[in-house]
Design an enzyme around this catalytic site. Structure first.
Site, PDB file in Angstrom:
ATOM      1  N   SER A 139       0.811  -1.210   0.000  1.00 42.38           N
ATOM      2  CA  SER A 139       0.000   0.000   0.000  1.00 42.38           C
ATOM      3  C   SER A 139       0.846   1.263   0.000  1.00 42.38           C
ATOM      4  O   SER A 139       0.307   2.363   0.018  1.00 42.38           O
ATOM      5  CB  SER A 139      -0.917   0.003   1.230  1.00 42.38           C
ATOM      6  OG  SER A 139      -0.164  -0.142   2.422  1.00 42.38           O
ATOM      7  N   GLU A 157      -5.900  -0.332  -6.892  1.00 41.84           N
ATOM      8  CA  GLU A 157      -4.877   0.577  -7.420  1.00 41.84           C
ATOM      9  C   GLU A 157      -3.852  -0.261  -8.178  1.00 41.84           C
ATOM     10  O   GLU A 157      -3.254  -1.176  -7.605  1.00 41.84           O
ATOM     11  CB  GLU A 157      -4.166   1.322  -6.291  1.00 41.84           C
ATOM     12  CG  GLU A 157      -4.808   2.597  -5.850  1.00 41.84           C
ATOM     13  CD  GLU A 157      -3.912   3.379  -4.904  1.00 41.84           C
ATOM     14  OE1 GLU A 157      -3.712   4.580  -5.140  1.00 41.84           O
ATOM     15  OE2 GLU A 157      -3.425   2.797  -3.909  1.00 41.84           O
ATOM     16  N   HIS A 167      -2.873  -3.028  -5.494  1.00 38.96           N
ATOM     17  CA  HIS A 167      -3.258  -2.633  -4.141  1.00 38.96           C
ATOM     18  C   HIS A 167      -4.765  -2.793  -3.985  1.00 38.96           C
ATOM     19  O   HIS A 167      -5.533  -1.921  -4.364  1.00 38.96           O
ATOM     20  CB  HIS A 167      -2.813  -1.190  -3.860  1.00 38.96           C
ATOM     21  CG  HIS A 167      -3.198  -0.707  -2.500  1.00 38.96           C
ATOM     22  ND1 HIS A 167      -3.407   0.628  -2.214  1.00 38.96           N
ATOM     23  CD2 HIS A 167      -3.413  -1.372  -1.337  1.00 38.96           C
ATOM     24  CE1 HIS A 167      -3.735   0.755  -0.950  1.00 38.96           C
ATOM     25  NE2 HIS A 167      -3.745  -0.443  -0.396  1.00 38.96           N
ATOM     26  N   ASN A 216      -3.281   6.034  -0.097  1.00 40.02           N
ATOM     27  CA  ASN A 216      -2.686   6.307   1.211  1.00 40.02           C
ATOM     28  C   ASN A 216      -1.978   7.656   1.285  1.00 40.02           C
ATOM     29  O   ASN A 216      -1.792   8.184   2.377  1.00 40.02           O
ATOM     30  CB  ASN A 216      -1.741   5.180   1.605  1.00 40.02           C
ATOM     31  CG  ASN A 216      -2.523   3.984   2.114  1.00 40.02           C
ATOM     32  OD1 ASN A 216      -3.487   4.140   2.850  1.00 40.02           O
ATOM     33  ND2 ASN A 216      -2.126   2.792   1.707  1.00 40.02           N
TER      34      ASN A 216
END
Length: 295
Positions: free
Chosen positions: A118, A151, A139, A189
């Site tokens: 991540s 992702e 991800h 993130n």
């Protein structure tokens, strides 16, 4: 692409294995111990049971999904013949690099190697294998069987062909893939972790309590879950690890973890996984909540 190997039977790994298996792929789920494998398979079975109870899938679908998963504790045996390997180990750069070095030795050079990281650089991970053009980030979001987003992160050397294969594969899983470039934290993130960290700072500075902070964000910003509760579900240790990666990558103090987060992780208060974080998830607390419903 029919044979998928998933490394790691934890929260993300078992969710990824579940999702591929439910979509008809043959999945080899790999972890270092039988105990971890058994726990991961029990989670998959429980999640499938919930889906059956809700009428989302049939009992036959559940049995087919479980039948599509083969478990291994030996990495070399587990990845043999795989078209795609998805690494879903703990968010630790040294651990991931070591796994990819082993994959470089065990896998055919045409095998696509994906990581569920991540925050860690795909380019850095790709640098430890030959043919780094086949290394890519996938991800997934937690809980994997439910959340639609994936992702797709291209490393510096990742080819257009590999990217397209993984984008198309994600669609076959019923997901919505979004292609992003390789920078610390990617998109999800890079935006989420500063918000969680600032929420913890707000608590640390005494501006408001846990419930109050989460309520403001849920009711005022239409978030389905408050940032402190979300941090508990992600795992406070994972949040801390991601913030460290982002701080090291950008050298920007806005990514420095709040001291309260650091101390909670040191104290073993990691959120749902440990039974306590910003909220209490212990059995005694659950029993107390149930009792209040009848008083």
């Amino acid at each position: 692409m029919k044979n998928i190997a998933v490394i790691g039977a934890g929260t993300m790994g078992n969710g990824i294995a579940h999702t591929f298996a439910q979509s008809g792929f043959t999945v080899k789920l790999i972890d270092v111990s039988e105990k971890s494998i058994d726990r991961g398979m029990a989670t998959i079975a429980a999640n499938l049971d919930r889906m059956v109870a809700k009428g989302v899938i049939s009992e036959e679908d559940k049995l087919k999904t479980i039948g599509n998963i083969i478990t291994y504790t030996d990495l070399k045996d587990g990845v043999a013949g795989a078209d795609l390997v998805v690494e879903a180990a703990t968010e630790n750069v040294d651990l991931k690099l070591n796994i990819f070095r082993q994959l470089n030795e065990c896998c055919d050079h045409n095998t696509i190697l994906a990581t569920n990281t991540s925050s860690i650089s795909i380019t850095q991970i790709g640098a430890v294998v030959s043919h780094p053009e086949r290394v890519i980030g996938m991800h997934f979001m937690n809980p994997v069987p439910i959340m639609k987003l994936v992702e797709i992160i291209r490393g510096y050397n990742t080819t257009d062909e590999v990217t397209k294969i993984i984008m198309d594969l994600s669609v076959k899983l019923g997901k919505v893939p979004v292609e992003v470039n390789d920078y610390p934290g990617f998109v999800a993130n890079r935006i989420l972790m500063p918000m969680i960290n600032e929420s913890i700072e707000t608590l640390y500075n005494g501006v408001a309590g846990v419930y109050e902070i989460d309520t403001v964000m849920k009711l005022g910003m239409a978030h389905p879950m408050g940032p402190l509760q979300l941090a508990d579900f992600i795992g406070l240790d994972v949040c801390l690890a991601i913030l460290h990666v982002m701080y090291d990558g950008f050298k920007n103090p806005k990514y420095a973890p709040c001291p309260l987060l650091v101390n909670m992780v040191r104290a073993g208060k990691l959120g749902v996984k440990s039974g306590e974080g910003f909220y209490d998830y212990t059995e005694s607390k659950k029993a107390e909540k149930v009792a209040k419903q009848f008083t």
